[in-house]
Design a protein around this motif. Structure first.
Motif, PDB file in Angstrom:
ATOM      1  N   SER A  71     -32.159  -1.327   8.493  1.00  0.00           N
ATOM      2  CA  SER A  71     -31.520  -0.019   8.722  1.00  0.00           C
ATOM      3  C   SER A  71     -31.579   0.391  10.195  1.00  0.00           C
ATOM      4  O   SER A  71     -31.295   1.534  10.535  1.00  0.00           O
ATOM      5  CB  SER A  71     -32.173   1.043   7.832  1.00  0.00           C
ATOM      6  OG  SER A  71     -33.559   1.024   8.054  1.00  0.00           O
ATOM      7  N   HIS A  72     -31.936  -0.560  11.063  1.00  0.00           N
ATOM      8  CA  HIS A  72     -31.985  -0.215  12.489  1.00  0.00           C
ATOM      9  C   HIS A  72     -30.596  -0.391  13.105  1.00  0.00           C
ATOM     10  O   HIS A  72     -29.950  -1.414  12.903  1.00  0.00           O
ATOM     11  CB  HIS A  72     -33.005  -1.109  13.197  1.00  0.00           C
ATOM     12  CG  HIS A  72     -33.359  -0.592  14.552  1.00  0.00           C
ATOM     13  ND1 HIS A  72     -32.551  -0.761  15.640  1.00  0.00           N
ATOM     14  CD2 HIS A  72     -34.422   0.129  14.974  1.00  0.00           C
ATOM     15  CE1 HIS A  72     -33.094  -0.178  16.699  1.00  0.00           C
ATOM     16  NE2 HIS A  72     -34.236   0.374  16.315  1.00  0.00           N
ATOM     17  N   PRO A  73     -30.147   0.619  13.867  1.00  0.00           N
ATOM     18  CA  PRO A  73     -28.784   0.520  14.437  1.00  0.00           C
ATOM     19  C   PRO A  73     -28.556  -0.763  15.228  1.00  0.00           C
ATOM     20  O   PRO A  73     -27.433  -1.259  15.316  1.00  0.00           O
ATOM     21  CB  PRO A  73     -28.686   1.740  15.354  1.00  0.00           C
ATOM     22  CG  PRO A  73     -29.829   2.620  15.001  1.00  0.00           C
ATOM     23  CD  PRO A  73     -30.840   1.837  14.231  1.00  0.00           C
ATOM     24  N   LYS A  74     -29.622  -1.324  15.804  1.00  0.00           N
ATOM     25  CA  LYS A  74     -29.430  -2.537  16.622  1.00  0.00           C
ATOM     26  C   LYS A  74     -29.103  -3.751  15.759  1.00  0.00           C
ATOM     27  O   LYS A  74     -28.395  -4.657  16.183  1.00  0.00           O
ATOM     28  CB  LYS A  74     -30.705  -2.821  17.425  1.00  0.00           C
ATOM     29  CG  LYS A  74     -30.755  -2.045  18.706  1.00  0.00           C
ATOM     30  CD  LYS A  74     -31.596  -2.774  19.726  1.00  0.00           C
ATOM     31  CE  LYS A  74     -31.412  -2.109  21.080  1.00  0.00           C
ATOM     32  NZ  LYS A  74     -32.656  -1.946  21.778  1.00  0.00           N
ATOM     33  N   LEU A  80     -22.011  -3.283  10.258  1.00  0.00           N
ATOM     34  CA  LEU A  80     -21.272  -2.723   9.129  1.00  0.00           C
ATOM     35  C   LEU A  80     -19.815  -3.163   9.075  1.00  0.00           C
ATOM     36  O   LEU A  80     -19.127  -2.894   8.115  1.00  0.00           O
ATOM     37  CB  LEU A  80     -21.343  -1.193   9.162  1.00  0.00           C
ATOM     38  CG  LEU A  80     -22.756  -0.602   9.091  1.00  0.00           C
ATOM     39  CD1 LEU A  80     -22.715   0.898   9.202  1.00  0.00           C
ATOM     40  CD2 LEU A  80     -23.452  -1.007   7.805  1.00  0.00           C
ATOM     41  N   SER A  81     -19.347  -3.788  10.119  1.00  0.00           N
ATOM     42  CA  SER A  81     -17.950  -4.221  10.093  1.00  0.00           C
ATOM     43  C   SER A  81     -17.812  -5.521  10.869  1.00  0.00           C
ATOM     44  O   SER A  81     -18.698  -5.910  11.633  1.00  0.00           O
ATOM     45  CB  SER A  81     -17.042  -3.155  10.717  1.00  0.00           C
ATOM     46  OG  SER A  81     -17.311  -3.080  12.104  1.00  0.00           O
ATOM     47  N   TRP A  82     -16.673  -6.174  10.659  1.00  0.00           N
ATOM     48  CA  TRP A  82     -16.371  -7.431  11.350  1.00  0.00           C
ATOM     49  C   TRP A  82     -16.343  -7.206  12.858  1.00  0.00           C
ATOM     50  O   TRP A  82     -16.851  -7.986  13.648  1.00  0.00           O
ATOM     51  CB  TRP A  82     -15.038  -7.944  10.833  1.00  0.00           C
ATOM     52  CG  TRP A  82     -14.577  -9.228  11.439  1.00  0.00           C
ATOM     53  CD1 TRP A  82     -13.496  -9.414  12.231  1.00  0.00           C
ATOM     54  CD2 TRP A  82     -15.188 -10.518  11.280  1.00  0.00           C
ATOM     55  NE1 TRP A  82     -13.386 -10.717  12.568  1.00  0.00           N
ATOM     56  CE2 TRP A  82     -14.407 -11.434  12.008  1.00  0.00           C
ATOM     57  CE3 TRP A  82     -16.311 -10.983  10.603  1.00  0.00           C
ATOM     58  CZ2 TRP A  82     -14.711 -12.781  12.080  1.00  0.00           C
ATOM     59  CZ3 TRP A  82     -16.614 -12.329  10.672  1.00  0.00           C
ATOM     60  CH2 TRP A  82     -15.816 -13.212  11.401  1.00  0.00           C
ATOM     61  N   ARG A  83     -15.758  -6.065  13.246  1.00  0.00           N
ATOM     62  CA  ARG A  83     -15.638  -5.756  14.668  1.00  0.00           C
ATOM     63  C   ARG A  83     -17.039  -5.637  15.304  1.00  0.00           C
ATOM     64  O   ARG A  83     -17.296  -6.158  16.374  1.00  0.00           O
ATOM     65  CB  ARG A  83     -14.870  -4.442  14.814  1.00  0.00           C
ATOM     66  CG  ARG A  83     -14.168  -4.318  16.142  1.00  0.00           C
ATOM     67  CD  ARG A  83     -13.338  -3.079  16.203  1.00  0.00           C
ATOM     68  NE  ARG A  83     -12.117  -3.175  15.421  1.00  0.00           N
ATOM     69  CZ  ARG A  83     -11.308  -2.149  15.209  1.00  0.00           C
ATOM     70  NH1 ARG A  83     -11.587  -0.956  15.688  1.00  0.00           N
ATOM     71  NH2 ARG A  83     -10.210  -2.298  14.512  1.00  0.00           N
ATOM     72  N   LYS A 101     -21.500  -7.668  18.594  1.00  0.00           N
ATOM     73  CA  LYS A 101     -22.907  -8.038  18.724  1.00  0.00           C
ATOM     74  C   LYS A 101     -23.075  -9.503  19.113  1.00  0.00           C
ATOM     75  O   LYS A 101     -23.975  -9.853  19.843  1.00  0.00           O
ATOM     76  CB  LYS A 101     -23.640  -7.746  17.414  1.00  0.00           C
ATOM     77  CG  LYS A 101     -23.955  -6.272  17.340  1.00  0.00           C
ATOM     78  CD  LYS A 101     -24.855  -5.926  16.214  1.00  0.00           C
ATOM     79  CE  LYS A 101     -25.095  -4.425  16.286  1.00  0.00           C
ATOM     80  NZ  LYS A 101     -25.451  -3.866  15.026  1.00  0.00           N
ATOM     81  N   LYS A 102     -22.141 -10.308  18.609  1.00  0.00           N
ATOM     82  CA  LYS A 102     -22.199 -11.742  18.945  1.00  0.00           C
ATOM     83  C   LYS A 102     -21.852 -11.962  20.414  1.00  0.00           C
ATOM     84  O   LYS A 102     -22.162 -12.988  20.997  1.00  0.00           O
ATOM     85  CB  LYS A 102     -21.190 -12.511  18.083  1.00  0.00           C
ATOM     86  CG  LYS A 102     -21.822 -13.130  16.840  1.00  0.00           C
ATOM     87  CD  LYS A 102     -20.808 -13.951  16.101  1.00  0.00           C
ATOM     88  CE  LYS A 102     -21.360 -15.305  15.731  1.00  0.00           C
ATOM     89  NZ  LYS A 102     -20.372 -16.127  15.038  1.00  0.00           N
TER      90      LYS A 102
END
Ligand SMILES: Cc1ncc(COP(=O)(O)O)c(C=O)c1O
Length: 506
Positions: A489-492, A496-499, A504-505
């Motif tokens: 549940s950490h924002p980092k 939540l989405s493909w985008r 992040k990648k």
């Protein structure tokens, strides 16, 4: 023993292959050209994308199989027990879904002239009158989209009331019990009040003395859940109402879980001035991952002028939208609220009728008390408050003893239940109970299902005392094993989405 499907399923974007097709979308402009013979552009040039969106390209069978496999790795109210206390995860009748999806309703546009939407206005007007009758309030607004949203509206109305009386500068405090749902203090704070927390007494009810001490000419009101989050009915409610009203404050009723009192007692008859209702709990519409909600609020006669606009009014059999409400707090949501959800609630109330709703109350209370009596015999489980008082729709256990004796926590119990093909109860709420397990069976389950849950809880307790590793390492039979909850549940780390995944990648 239960075993959930465990597919190594990629995201749909990774499944796609260029040029693969599931459905050929007809060229609408070509079709129009063919029928009316002109070359008009349906979408103006400036609104068109320069290049097509990057959507995955798949065949129909691939799509169906993908989503079926994902659904097999999920759990829902249609599969079995979902005893999340305070969340009222009851069965959602399918007929209501069909109704809400029928084109004559689903295709209505909120900008349509009111002359052309008399049917839906009629439904919404009737629903608001029924909710007023159920809660004992004078008028109802269907606009809020959730319980917390209703709370915000209710506390804004509280503000508007004190402002009109030129008392808002002094009345800055909102009293809330320590057993309250977290949204209560959050909504009160958002509406600009200072939250004053009062403790519960040894009977699990709000402490009357503490309320008397907390009340002053700074009191704007009190927010109360009754039955409270322990499932206990606040028996002193009339006295509490007298104290708050005597000090010039208002009483707000958190009616998220109205099921145990339907047709039995009405919040306004207990002395409440403002009431919100969680349609998505009490009136059987899907929620959580299953759909949006609705949190209508009802108010007493003196507060009706503050309700949001537009109000649906009727004159000579014709419905119209009235914006001419000078004291209204304004709009809390666009258009009329979550109409699809409200429609399902309309169908739910209509199909059950007054007698059926009363039966909902009786069976939900019966089921909760059956569990209370059976689960209290389990080793390591204690009833933290008023052991001998019946509960309403839910009951709360403390597994602190089990934790101290075996090292197994409420969280571990919740994870182990999943291995038996049931959803876990709420854990660690209300905050006043150590190692809390909050259980709400609702009226939707047969005795056999409840007995299966009781047996499961007994097995887990036995396991905790004999070989705790099985519980501590649970779940083992689910599609996804135990998550690192903080990381998940950490924002980092949350994606939540493909985008977001691609960002992040890097
Ligand atoms: C007692 C209580 N109050 C308020 C709420 C808030 O409702 P919602 O989740 O619809 O915002 C809940 C939801 O769980 C609740 O249980």
């Amino acid at each position: 023993m239960y075993k959930q499907a465990r597919w190594d399923e990629p995201v749909i974007f990774d499944l796609g292959r260029e040029g693969r097709r599931g459905h050929i979308i007809p060229d609408v402009e070509e079709e129009i050209k063919g029928t009316v013979g002109n070359t008009m552009n349906l979408l103006p040039e400036k609104l068109r994308r320069k290049k097509p969106p990057s959507l995955p390209e798949l065949s129909e069978t691939e799509i169906v199989r993908h989503y079926t496999r994902l659904s097999q790795m999920n759990y829902s109210v249609d599969q079995g027990l979902y005893p999340l206390g305070s969340c009222t995860m009851k069965y959602n009748p399918k007929i209501n879904e069909i109704l809400a999806r029928s084109p004559s309703i689903a295709m209505i546009h909120p900008y349509q002239d009111e002359e052309t939407v008399q049917g839906i206005l009629d439904i919404m007007h009737k629903l608001s009158r029924w909710l007023a009758e159920i809660t004992g309030t004078c008028e109802v607004s269907l606009q809020p989209a959730a319980g917390a949203h209703g709370e915000l509206l209710g506390t804004l109305i509280m503000r508007a009331h004190h402002m009109l009386n030129n008392e808002l500068e002094d009345r800055t405090e909102l009293i809330i019990p320590d057993a309250a749902h977290g949204t209560n203090p959050a909504s009160g704070t958002m509406a600009g009040f200072k939250v004053v927390v009062v403790p519960s007494d040894e009977n699990g009810c709000v402490d009357l003395e503490a309320i008397t001490d907390a009340v002053s000419d700074r009191t704007a009101g009190l927010m109360l859940t009754n039955p409270n989050t322990l499932g206990i009915f606040e028996k002193d409610i009339e006295e509490i109402a007298r104290i708050i009203h005597g000090a010039g404050g208002l009483l707000y009723y958190d009616g998220a879980n109205l099921n145990p009192i339907l047709g039995k007692v009405r919040p306004c008859d207990m002395g409440f001035d403002i009431v919100h209702i969680n349609i998505h709990k009490t009136f059987g519409t899907p929620h959580g991952g299953g759909g949006p909600g609705a949190g209508p609020i009802g108010v007493s006669k003196q507060l009706a002028k503050f309700l949001p606009v537009p109000r649906i009014e009727v004159d000579g059999g014709k419905y119209y939208l009235d914006y001419d409400k000078p004291h209204s707090v304004g709009k809390i949501r666009c258009f009329y609220g979550n109409v699809g959800v409200l429609l399902k609630a309309f169908a739910y109330i209509l199909s059950l009728g007054a007698e059926g709703l009363e039966e909902v109350a009786e069976v939900s209370v019966l089921n909760a008390n059956y569990l209370l009596q059976k689960l209290k015999e389990i080793r390591g489980f204690d009833i933290p408050y008023a052991e001998n008082r019946p509960r309403k729709h839910e009951c709360v256990f403390s597994s602190d003893k089990l934790y101290k004796e075996t090292g197994v926590r409420a969280l571990d119990i919740a994870k182990r239940i999943l291995d038996y093909g049931m959803h876990s109860p709420i854990t660690y709420f209300p905050l006043i109970v150590k190692e809390a397990l909050m259980i709400e069976p609702t009226e939707s389950y047969e005795k056999e299902e409840l007995d299966r849950f009781i047996d499961t809880m007994r097995m887990i307790s036995d396991e905790a005392y004999s070989k705790p590793e099985g519980v501590l390492n649970a779940p083992q039979n689910t599609a996804i094993l135990r998550l690192d909850e903080a990381k998940a549940s950490h924002p980092k780390t949350m994606t939540l989405s493909w985008r977001m995944h691609w960002k992040k990648k890097g």
